[in-house]
Design an enzyme around this catalytic site. Structure first.
Site, PDB file in Angstrom:
ATOM      1  N   SER A   7       0.510  -1.161  -0.236  1.00 28.36           N
ATOM      2  CA  SER A   7      -0.015   0.019   0.339  1.00 28.36           C
ATOM      3  C   SER A   7       0.975   1.445  -0.134  1.00 28.36           C
ATOM      4  CB  SER A   7      -1.082   0.111   1.094  1.00 28.36           C
ATOM      5  OG  SER A   7      -1.525   1.187   1.641  1.00 28.36           O
ATOM      6  N   HIS A  31      -1.924  -1.308  -4.532  1.00 24.87           N
ATOM      7  CA  HIS A  31      -2.585  -0.461  -3.658  1.00 24.87           C
ATOM      8  C   HIS A  31      -2.668   0.659  -2.998  1.00 24.87           C
ATOM      9  CE1 HIS A  31      -6.096  -1.376  -0.495  1.00 24.87           C
ATOM     10  NE2 HIS A  31      -5.655  -0.606  -0.320  1.00 24.87           N
ATOM     11  N   ASP A  33      -4.759   4.362  -1.958  1.00 26.70           N
ATOM     12  CA  ASP A  33      -5.540   4.429  -1.431  1.00 26.70           C
ATOM     13  C   ASP A  33      -5.960   5.818  -1.325  1.00 26.70           C
ATOM     14  OD1 ASP A  33      -6.208   2.024   0.901  1.00 26.70           O
ATOM     15  OD2 ASP A  33      -4.382   2.583   1.608  1.00 26.70           O
ATOM     16  N   MET A  35      -8.678   8.679   0.161  1.00 28.87           N
ATOM     17  CA  MET A  35     -10.294   9.325   0.764  1.00 28.87           C
ATOM     18  C   MET A  35     -10.209  10.606   1.059  1.00 28.87           C
ATOM     19  SD  MET A  35      -7.496   7.832   3.866  1.00 28.87           S
ATOM     20  CE  MET A  35      -6.521   6.456   3.764  1.00 28.87           C
ATOM     21  N   HIS A  64      -8.426   1.884  -3.997  1.00 28.55           N
ATOM     22  CA  HIS A  64      -9.491   1.550  -2.775  1.00 28.55           C
ATOM     23  C   HIS A  64     -10.342   2.593  -2.721  1.00 28.55           C
ATOM     24  CE1 HIS A  64      -9.763   0.486   1.588  1.00 28.55           C
ATOM     25  NE2 HIS A  64     -11.172   0.660   1.122  1.00 28.55           N
ATOM     26  N   MET A  66     -12.156   5.076  -0.393  1.00 30.89           N
ATOM     27  CA  MET A  66     -12.797   5.393   1.052  1.00 30.89           C
ATOM     28  C   MET A  66     -12.863   6.887   0.821  1.00 30.89           C
ATOM     29  SD  MET A  66      -9.757   4.004   3.110  1.00 30.89           S
ATOM     30  CE  MET A  66      -8.939   3.967   1.184  1.00 30.89           C
ATOM     31  N   MET A 135     -11.907  -4.709   5.806  1.00 31.24           N
ATOM     32  CA  MET A 135     -11.039  -4.191   6.250  1.00 31.24           C
ATOM     33  C   MET A 135     -10.599  -4.445   7.607  1.00 31.24           C
ATOM     34  SD  MET A 135     -10.213  -1.016   4.790  1.00 31.24           S
ATOM     35  CE  MET A 135      -8.907  -0.963   5.458  1.00 31.24           C
ATOM     36  N   ASP A 173      -7.216  -5.887   4.492  1.00 27.71           N
ATOM     37  CA  ASP A 173      -6.313  -4.569   4.728  1.00 27.71           C
ATOM     38  C   ASP A 173      -6.433  -4.392   5.904  1.00 27.71           C
ATOM     39  OD1 ASP A 173      -5.185  -1.865   3.884  1.00 27.71           O
ATOM     40  OD2 ASP A 173      -6.880  -1.235   2.847  1.00 27.71           O
TER      41      ASP A 173
END
Ligand code: DX5
Ligand code: ZN
Length: 216
Positions: A7, A31, A33, A35, A64, A66, A135, A173
């Protein structure tokens, strides 16, 4: 073979391309992320940076999201080069439609569940997604501690997956370290995400290979 997805959240963003190059030989997925400061209490990156990463690596990008209203950004992340696009069930009132939209855009669709969200949220679409992300920390930050009750959830999902014809990946994750990765894999995870355990190590590539040794 259990796959490993470093990640980039725990990488040094000032030298992101170099950081990625360190894990490139050996990473199954990268990965990323995303957000928004609403769904989770942190802000990270958007399609622009995903696109920049995509230009620098051949490793498939596992994005991913979020974020709230993820359906608004499917096109942008597909354009940016995502191979997998994962949305959170908690913010998708029309989850089935959102998953279809991702697949229709030609990439793989994932659905993520927070630790305290039940597997019921995905039971009707298990055979229509490419990946379920469980998660194992409350999303928002790297470097948190693995929540042990998630192991049971992984086992339960793995049992349900056995009965399906199309088998979605089970990605886990949050808080995955060299010390606990074997237990997570044995519970039934098929993809392990690791941020701080890889990019926080003095030698990220060595840490990733050590993790691979543990799980295969
Ligand atoms: C957390 C992110 C994770 C994070 C994991 O909300 O979804 O992908 O990078 O970091 P570690 O492995 O440090 O828990
Ligand atoms: Zn993540």
């Amino acid at each position: 073979m259990v796959k490993i997805a470093p990640s980039v959240l725990s990488a040094d963003f000032g030298i992101l391309a170099e950081e990625i190059a360190r894990v490139e030989p050996g990473a199954d997925l990268l990965h990323v992320d995303v957000m928004d400061g609403h769904f989770v209490p942190n802000l990270t990156i958007g399609p622009l940076v995903v696109e920049a990463i995509h230009k620098r690596t051949r490793v498939p990008l596992d994005v991913h999201l979020m974020i709230q209203n993820p359906e608004r950004y499917i096109g942008a992340f597909v354009q940016a080069g995502a191979a997998y696009l994962t949305v959170h069930a908690e913010v998708c009132p029309h989850l089935h439609r959102t998953v279809q939209q991702i697949r229709e855009a030609g990439i793989k669709a994932g659905v993520a569940l927070n630790p305290s969200t039940s597997l019921h949220a995905v039971e009707h679409i298990l055979d229509q997604v490419d990946l379920i992300l469980l998660m194992s920390v409350n999303p928002g930050f790297g470097g948190q501690t693995f929540i042990p009750f998630v192991l049971k959830k992984i086992e339960e999902l793995a049992r349900r997956r056995e009965r399906l014809e199309a088998k979605p990946e089970i990605e886990v994750d949050g808080g995955i370290k060299i010390e606990n990765c074997r237990a997570v894999a044995q519970a039934g995870a098929t993809i392990l995400v690791a941020g701080s355990a890889i990019f926080g190590a003095p030698d990220p590539r060595a840490a990733m290979l050590k993790m691979r040794e543990q799980v295969n």
